[in-house]
Design a protein around this motif. Structure first.
Motif, PDB file in Angstrom:
ATOM      1  N   ASP A 174     -86.075  64.786-114.199  1.00  0.00           N
ATOM      2  CA  ASP A 174     -85.662  64.375-112.854  1.00  0.00           C
ATOM      3  C   ASP A 174     -84.645  63.247-113.032  1.00  0.00           C
ATOM      4  O   ASP A 174     -84.040  63.117-114.095  1.00  0.00           O
ATOM      5  CB  ASP A 174     -86.884  63.969-111.997  1.00  0.00           C
ATOM      6  CG  ASP A 174     -87.732  62.876-112.628  1.00  0.00           C
ATOM      7  OD1 ASP A 174     -87.277  62.255-113.614  1.00  0.00           O
ATOM      8  OD2 ASP A 174     -88.843  62.624-112.134  1.00  0.00           O
ATOM      9  N   THR A 175     -84.421  62.460-112.029  1.00  0.00           N
ATOM     10  CA  THR A 175     -83.565  61.273-112.141  1.00  0.00           C
ATOM     11  C   THR A 175     -84.385  60.129-111.552  1.00  0.00           C
ATOM     12  O   THR A 175     -85.401  60.376-110.878  1.00  0.00           O
ATOM     13  CB  THR A 175     -82.269  61.429-111.313  1.00  0.00           C
ATOM     14  OG1 THR A 175     -82.663  61.525-109.913  1.00  0.00           O
ATOM     15  CG2 THR A 175     -81.472  62.665-111.713  1.00  0.00           C
ATOM     16  N   PRO A 176     -83.965  58.891-111.767  1.00  0.00           N
ATOM     17  CA  PRO A 176     -84.725  57.794-111.160  1.00  0.00           C
ATOM     18  C   PRO A 176     -84.901  57.983-109.653  1.00  0.00           C
ATOM     19  O   PRO A 176     -86.001  57.817-109.112  1.00  0.00           O
ATOM     20  CB  PRO A 176     -83.880  56.558-111.496  1.00  0.00           C
ATOM     21  CG  PRO A 176     -83.197  56.928-112.776  1.00  0.00           C
ATOM     22  CD  PRO A 176     -82.904  58.406-112.664  1.00  0.00           C
ATOM     23  N   GLN A 177     -83.832  58.405-108.975  1.00  0.00           N
ATOM     24  CA  GLN A 177     -83.921  58.569-107.519  1.00  0.00           C
ATOM     25  C   GLN A 177     -84.830  59.736-107.139  1.00  0.00           C
ATOM     26  O   GLN A 177     -85.675  59.619-106.237  1.00  0.00           O
ATOM     27  CB  GLN A 177     -82.504  58.790-106.941  1.00  0.00           C
ATOM     28  CG  GLN A 177     -82.439  58.708-105.430  1.00  0.00           C
ATOM     29  CD  GLN A 177     -82.814  57.305-104.902  1.00  0.00           C
ATOM     30  OE1 GLN A 177     -82.344  56.299-105.432  1.00  0.00           O
ATOM     31  NE2 GLN A 177     -83.673  57.237-103.892  1.00  0.00           N
ATOM     32  N   MET A 178     -84.654  60.859-107.861  1.00  0.00           N
ATOM     33  CA  MET A 178     -85.492  62.039-107.577  1.00  0.00           C
ATOM     34  C   MET A 178     -86.967  61.767-107.838  1.00  0.00           C
ATOM     35  O   MET A 178     -87.838  62.144-107.040  1.00  0.00           O
ATOM     36  CB  MET A 178     -85.055  63.171-108.517  1.00  0.00           C
ATOM     37  CG  MET A 178     -84.717  64.460-107.873  1.00  0.00           C
ATOM     38  SD  MET A 178     -84.138  65.557-109.197  1.00  0.00           S
ATOM     39  CE  MET A 178     -85.528  66.659-109.277  1.00  0.00           C
ATOM     40  N   GLY A 179     -87.240  61.113-108.952  1.00  0.00           N
ATOM     41  CA  GLY A 179     -88.637  60.792-109.293  1.00  0.00           C
ATOM     42  C   GLY A 179     -89.261  59.913-108.220  1.00  0.00           C
ATOM     43  O   GLY A 179     -90.411  60.117-107.803  1.00  0.00           O
ATOM     44  N   TYR A 180     -88.464  58.955-107.769  1.00  0.00           N
ATOM     45  CA  TYR A 180     -88.931  58.031-106.721  1.00  0.00           C
ATOM     46  C   TYR A 180     -89.146  58.784-105.402  1.00  0.00           C
ATOM     47  O   TYR A 180     -90.218  58.692-104.785  1.00  0.00           O
ATOM     48  CB  TYR A 180     -87.887  56.914-106.554  1.00  0.00           C
ATOM     49  CG  TYR A 180     -88.142  55.983-105.400  1.00  0.00           C
ATOM     50  CD1 TYR A 180     -88.965  54.869-105.552  1.00  0.00           C
ATOM     51  CD2 TYR A 180     -87.551  56.208-104.151  1.00  0.00           C
ATOM     52  CE1 TYR A 180     -89.216  54.011-104.488  1.00  0.00           C
ATOM     53  CE2 TYR A 180     -87.790  55.365-103.085  1.00  0.00           C
ATOM     54  CZ  TYR A 180     -88.618  54.259-103.253  1.00  0.00           C
ATOM     55  OH  TYR A 180     -88.861  53.421-102.195  1.00  0.00           O
ATOM     56  N   ASP A 181     -88.141  59.552-104.999  1.00  0.00           N
ATOM     57  CA  ASP A 181     -88.224  60.247-103.696  1.00  0.00           C
ATOM     58  C   ASP A 181     -89.366  61.258-103.681  1.00  0.00           C
ATOM     59  O   ASP A 181     -90.126  61.333-102.705  1.00  0.00           O
ATOM     60  CB  ASP A 181     -86.906  60.984-103.400  1.00  0.00           C
ATOM     61  CG  ASP A 181     -85.769  60.030-103.081  1.00  0.00           C
ATOM     62  OD1 ASP A 181     -86.057  58.841-102.780  1.00  0.00           O
ATOM     63  OD2 ASP A 181     -84.597  60.452-103.147  1.00  0.00           O
ATOM     64  N   GLU A 182     -89.461  62.049-104.754  1.00  0.00           N
ATOM     65  CA  GLU A 182     -90.502  63.095-104.761  1.00  0.00           C
ATOM     66  C   GLU A 182     -91.896  62.481-104.841  1.00  0.00           C
ATOM     67  O   GLU A 182     -92.832  62.995-104.218  1.00  0.00           O
ATOM     68  CB  GLU A 182     -90.250  64.076-105.915  1.00  0.00           C
ATOM     69  CG  GLU A 182     -89.011  64.919-105.664  1.00  0.00           C
ATOM     70  CD  GLU A 182     -88.809  66.039-106.660  1.00  0.00           C
ATOM     71  OE1 GLU A 182     -87.953  66.889-106.398  1.00  0.00           O
ATOM     72  OE2 GLU A 182     -89.496  66.056-107.714  1.00  0.00           O
ATOM     73  N   THR A 183     -92.044  61.398-105.593  1.00  0.00           N
ATOM     74  CA  THR A 183     -93.360  60.744-105.640  1.00  0.00           C
ATOM     75  C   THR A 183     -93.720  60.238-104.241  1.00  0.00           C
ATOM     76  O   THR A 183     -94.856  60.391-103.785  1.00  0.00           O
ATOM     77  CB  THR A 183     -93.365  59.598-106.672  1.00  0.00           C
ATOM     78  OG1 THR A 183     -93.088  60.150-107.957  1.00  0.00           O
ATOM     79  CG2 THR A 183     -94.711  58.883-106.708  1.00  0.00           C
ATOM     80  N   ARG A 184     -92.745  59.668-103.546  1.00  0.00           N
ATOM     81  CA  ARG A 184     -93.013  59.194-102.176  1.00  0.00           C
ATOM     82  C   ARG A 184     -93.409  60.354-101.251  1.00  0.00           C
ATOM     83  O   ARG A 184     -94.312  60.234-100.439  1.00  0.00           O
ATOM     84  CB  ARG A 184     -91.784  58.480-101.593  1.00  0.00           C
ATOM     85  CG  ARG A 184     -91.677  57.035-102.058  1.00  0.00           C
ATOM     86  CD  ARG A 184     -90.538  56.303-101.370  1.00  0.00           C
ATOM     87  NE  ARG A 184     -91.010  55.243-100.494  1.00  0.00           N
ATOM     88  CZ  ARG A 184     -91.060  55.310 -99.183  1.00  0.00           C
ATOM     89  NH1 ARG A 184     -90.658  56.383 -98.548  1.00  0.00           N
ATOM     90  NH2 ARG A 184     -91.514  54.292 -98.475  1.00  0.00           N
ATOM     91  N   GLN A 185     -92.693  61.471-101.420  1.00  0.00           N
ATOM     92  CA  GLN A 185     -93.041  62.653-100.600  1.00  0.00           C
ATOM     93  C   GLN A 185     -94.464  63.123-100.888  1.00  0.00           C
ATOM     94  O   GLN A 185     -95.222  63.456 -99.977  1.00  0.00           O
ATOM     95  CB  GLN A 185     -92.108  63.821-100.933  1.00  0.00           C
ATOM     96  CG  GLN A 185     -90.794  63.836-100.187  1.00  0.00           C
ATOM     97  CD  GLN A 185     -89.896  64.955-100.743  1.00  0.00           C
ATOM     98  OE1 GLN A 185     -90.358  66.026-101.103  1.00  0.00           O
ATOM     99  NE2 GLN A 185     -88.614  64.679-100.819  1.00  0.00           N
ATOM    100  N   ILE A 186     -94.812  63.144-102.164  1.00  0.00           N
ATOM    101  CA  ILE A 186     -96.157  63.611-102.556  1.00  0.00           C
ATOM    102  C   ILE A 186     -97.210  62.652-101.996  1.00  0.00           C
ATOM    103  O   ILE A 186     -98.258  63.080-101.504  1.00  0.00           O
ATOM    104  CB  ILE A 186     -96.250  63.751-104.103  1.00  0.00           C
ATOM    105  CG1 ILE A 186     -95.336  64.897-104.569  1.00  0.00           C
ATOM    106  CG2 ILE A 186     -97.687  63.986-104.556  1.00  0.00           C
ATOM    107  CD1 ILE A 186     -95.046  64.903-106.065  1.00  0.00           C
ATOM    108  N   ILE A 187     -96.925  61.375-102.020  1.00  0.00           N
ATOM    109  CA  ILE A 187     -97.860  60.389-101.446  1.00  0.00           C
ATOM    110  C   ILE A 187     -98.027  60.674 -99.942  1.00  0.00           C
ATOM    111  O   ILE A 187     -99.148  60.740 -99.422  1.00  0.00           O
ATOM    112  CB  ILE A 187     -97.354  58.943-101.681  1.00  0.00           C
ATOM    113  CG1 ILE A 187     -97.368  58.606-103.183  1.00  0.00           C
ATOM    114  CG2 ILE A 187     -98.196  57.929-100.890  1.00  0.00           C
ATOM    115  CD1 ILE A 187     -96.622  57.330-103.549  1.00  0.00           C
ATOM    116  N   ALA A 188     -96.896  60.862 -99.271  1.00  0.00           N
ATOM    117  CA  ALA A 188     -96.953  61.086 -97.819  1.00  0.00           C
ATOM    118  C   ALA A 188     -97.725  62.370 -97.486  1.00  0.00           C
ATOM    119  O   ALA A 188     -98.480  62.421 -96.511  1.00  0.00           O
ATOM    120  CB  ALA A 188     -95.536  61.158 -97.247  1.00  0.00           C
ATOM    121  N   GLU A 189     -97.529  63.390 -98.311  1.00  0.00           N
ATOM    122  CA  GLU A 189     -98.145  64.685 -97.992  1.00  0.00           C
ATOM    123  C   GLU A 189     -99.601  64.796 -98.428  1.00  0.00           C
ATOM    124  O   GLU A 189    -100.379  65.516 -97.819  1.00  0.00           O
ATOM    125  CB  GLU A 189     -97.334  65.824 -98.650  1.00  0.00           C
ATOM    126  CG  GLU A 189     -96.005  66.060 -97.963  1.00  0.00           C
ATOM    127  CD  GLU A 189     -95.086  66.970 -98.771  1.00  0.00           C
ATOM    128  OE1 GLU A 189     -95.575  67.841 -99.500  1.00  0.00           O
ATOM    129  OE2 GLU A 189     -93.850  66.789 -98.652  1.00  0.00           O
TER     130      GLU A 189
END
Ligand code: GUN
Ligand code: ZN
Length: 435
Positions: A174-189
Motif C-alpha cells: 500500500d502507501t502511507p496514505q492508503m494504509g492510513y485511509d483503509e485502516t480508518r475505513q475498517i475502523i469505521a465499518e
C-alpha cells in the motif's frame, strides 16, 4: 432467550499461579454448574447451587467427567497464512519472500478471502479457541472477510489489515496514505460491531517506510483505545536489516518507540532476542511480548526467554500465540507443549497451571480484555471450552494413573490437540459440534 446449564468440572483462574501447589490462583469445582443466558455467564459454582437458579425450561448439557474452562485465546495469528503452514524454508526472511508474500497476494480477491475466513474460524473453534488476534493481508478485502465471518459467528475477534509499503511484491504494497485511509475505513465499518475489535497493524519495520510509520503514529494518536500489533526481534538477520533501515534508532525496539508505538495496548510478536534495554522499554510502557513457540522452533528463530522476562524486576507482560502459518498448529495445547519444551531447553520450569493461565486469563489480560473473556466469572462472555484428557486410546491409558488436576492438565497439554476438545461454546452456543 432460554438459559443453558452446563455441568462438569469447572476450572478458572483468579490470578497468575506461582508454583504447582498454588491452589489459591484458581477456582476448581469438581461438580460444577455454569448458567448461561444471552451469551453471558450468569452463574458459576457448585452444580447444586447453580442449578437451583435455573428456570424450568433450561437447556441442560451434562459434560461430566470433562473439564470446563474459559475458551482459549490466541494473541498472534495470520489469517491469510492457512496455506503457508508447512512451507520448507531455512529462516524467517526466506520463508516470507518465498512462500508467505506470494500467498498473501491472493487475498486481493474477496471470494478467496471469504473462503479462507470460513476455514479459519472452523479451525479456531475446532481447537477450542474463542478469541484470536489476527493479521489480515494488506488488502482491505481480507479484513472485510475476516470481520464479516467474526460477526456472523458472534465471536470476539481482534484484527487489522497489515500496512506495508516496501520490501515486498508489488501486489502486497500500500502507501502511507492508503494504509492510513483503509485502516480508518475498517475502523469505521467494523470496530465495535458485534464483538469485533480493529487493531492498528504495521506488519514490521522492514516493510514500512518512515513515512508509513508516521501514518501509523497518527492512527495510534487518533485511536488510543485500539490495539496495535507488529513483529519485533524475531530473527538475527531481521534485526540487522531493521537497524540498517533505521540507522538513527539505537535498537529494534527504539524504531517503534520513536513513532510512539510502545504502550499497554501494543502486542509485539516474538521478542526473542531483546537486550536488557529493550526489555526495560517494554516493561516501562506496559507493552506485551507475544510468545509464538511452534513458529520460533519451526523457523529456527530462537528460544523465547519467557521465565526470565516475567521474573525481571522490570517484568515484561507476556502473551502466548500460535503464529499460524509460521506456527505449525492451531492448537493452544500444542502451543503450550512447545512453550514448555523451550523453557526446558533454557533450564527453566513452566508448570501446567501457568500454561493454562496463559491460554486463558493471562492472554485476556495481555489484551486488557479480562473484564469480558478469559474466565468463567459471572458477567463474562460465555466463550467456553470443554476438554477431555482421555480423548485418544493413548491418553486414556495414561489417564488411568493420573491422580491430580495438574497431572491431568499436563497430560492434556503434552498429548492433546483438537481431539481433546469435546465442545467449544461461542456466546453460549455450541459451535464445534455444528461445524
Ligand atoms: N515478520 C513479518 N511478517 C511476519 C509473518 O508473517 N510471520 C512471522 N513469523 N514473522 C513476520
Ligand atoms: Zn506473525
Amino acid at each position: 432467550m432460554t438459559h443453558t446449564l452446563l455441568r462438569g468440572r469447572l476450572l478458572t483462574f483468579l490470578r497468575a499461579p506461582q508454583e504447582l501447589g498454588d491452589t489459591g490462583s484458581y477456582l476448581y469445582e469438581s461438580d460444577g454448574g455454569l448458567l448461561i443466558k444471552d451469551g453471558l455467564i450468569v452463574a458459576c459454582g457448585a452444580y447444586d447451587k447453580v442449578s437451583a437458579k435455573a428456570p424450568a425450561d433450561v437447556v441442560a448439557v451434562d459434560h461430566r467427567p470433562h473439564l470446563i474452562m474459559p475458551g482459549f485465546i490466541d494473541t498472534h495469528v495470520h489469517f491469510p497464512q492457512m496455506q503457508v503452514i508447512a512451507s520448507y524454508a531455512a529462516n524467517l526472511l526466506e520463508w516470507l519472500n518465498t512462500y508467505t508474500f506470494p500467498e498473501e497476494c491472493r487475498f486481493v480477491e474477496s471470494a478467496h478471502a471469504a473462503r479462507i475466513a470460513t476455514h479459519f474460524y472452523d479451525e479456531l473453534v475446532r481447537h477450542g479457541t474463542t478469541t484470536a488476534v489476527a493479521y489480515c493481508s494488506v488488502h482491505k478485502a481480507s479484513a472485510d472477510a475476516f470481520f464479516a465471518e467474526a460477526l456472523r459467528r458472534k465471536m470476539r475477534m481482534v484484527g487489522g489489515k497489515v500496512m506495508m509499503d516496501r520490501n515486498a511484491p508489488q501486489g502486497l504494497l500500500d502507501t502511507p496514505q492508503m494504509g492510513y485511509d483503509e485502516t480508518r475505513q475498517i475502523i469505521a465499518e467494523w470496530h465495535g460491531k458485534g464483538r469485533c475489535h480493529v487493531a492498528i497493524t504495521p506488519r514490521f519495520a522492514i516493510t514500512s517506510t518512515p513515512a508509513q510509520m508516521e501514518a501509523t503514529q497518527a492512527l495510534a494518536r487518533e485511536f488510543p483505545d485500539l490495539h496495535i500489533q507488529t513483529h519485533l526481534s524475531e530473527n538475527h538477520d531481521e534485526i540487522k536489516f531493521t537497524c540498517e533501515l533505521y540507522p538513527e534508532a539505537i535498537d529494534y525496539t527504539d524504531v517503534y518507540a520513536r513513532y510512539g508505538l510502545l504502550g499497554d495496548r501494543t502486542l509485539f510478536g516474538h521478542c526473542i532476542h531483546l537486550s536488557d534495554r529493550e526489555a526495560d522499554a517494554m516493561s516501562e510502557t506496559g507493552s506485551v511480548a507475544v510468545h509464538c513457540p511452534t513458529s520460533n522452533l519451526f523457523l529456527g528463530s530462537g528460544l523465547f526467554p519467557l521465565k526470565a522476562l516475567a521474573r525481571r524486576e522490570k517484568s515484561v507482560r507476556i502473551g502466548v500465540a500460535t503464529d499460524i502459518g509460521g506456527g505449525s498448529s492451531y492448537s493452544m495445547l500444542r502451543t503450550m507443549d512447545e512453550a514448555y519444551k523451550i523453557q526446558q531447553l533454557l533450564g527453566e520450569r513452566l508448570n501446567p497451571l501457568e500454561s493454562y493461565y496463559h491460554m486463558t486469563l493471562g492472554n485476556a489480560r495481555s489484551l486488557s480484555l479480562d473484564d469480558r473473556i478469559g474466565t468463567l466469572d459471572v458477567g463474562s462472555d460465555a466463550d467456553i471450552v470443554v476438554l477431555n484428557a482421555a480423548a485418544t486410546p493413548a491418553m486414556a491409558l495414561k489417564m488411568e494413573v493420573v491422580k491430580t488436576l495438574p497431572e491431568e492438565l499436563f497430560l492434556l497439554q503434552t498429548m492433546g490437540d483438537d481431539r481433546a476438545i469435546v465442545e467449544t461454546y461461542v456466546s453460549g452456543v455450541a459451535a464445534k459440534s455444528t461445524i
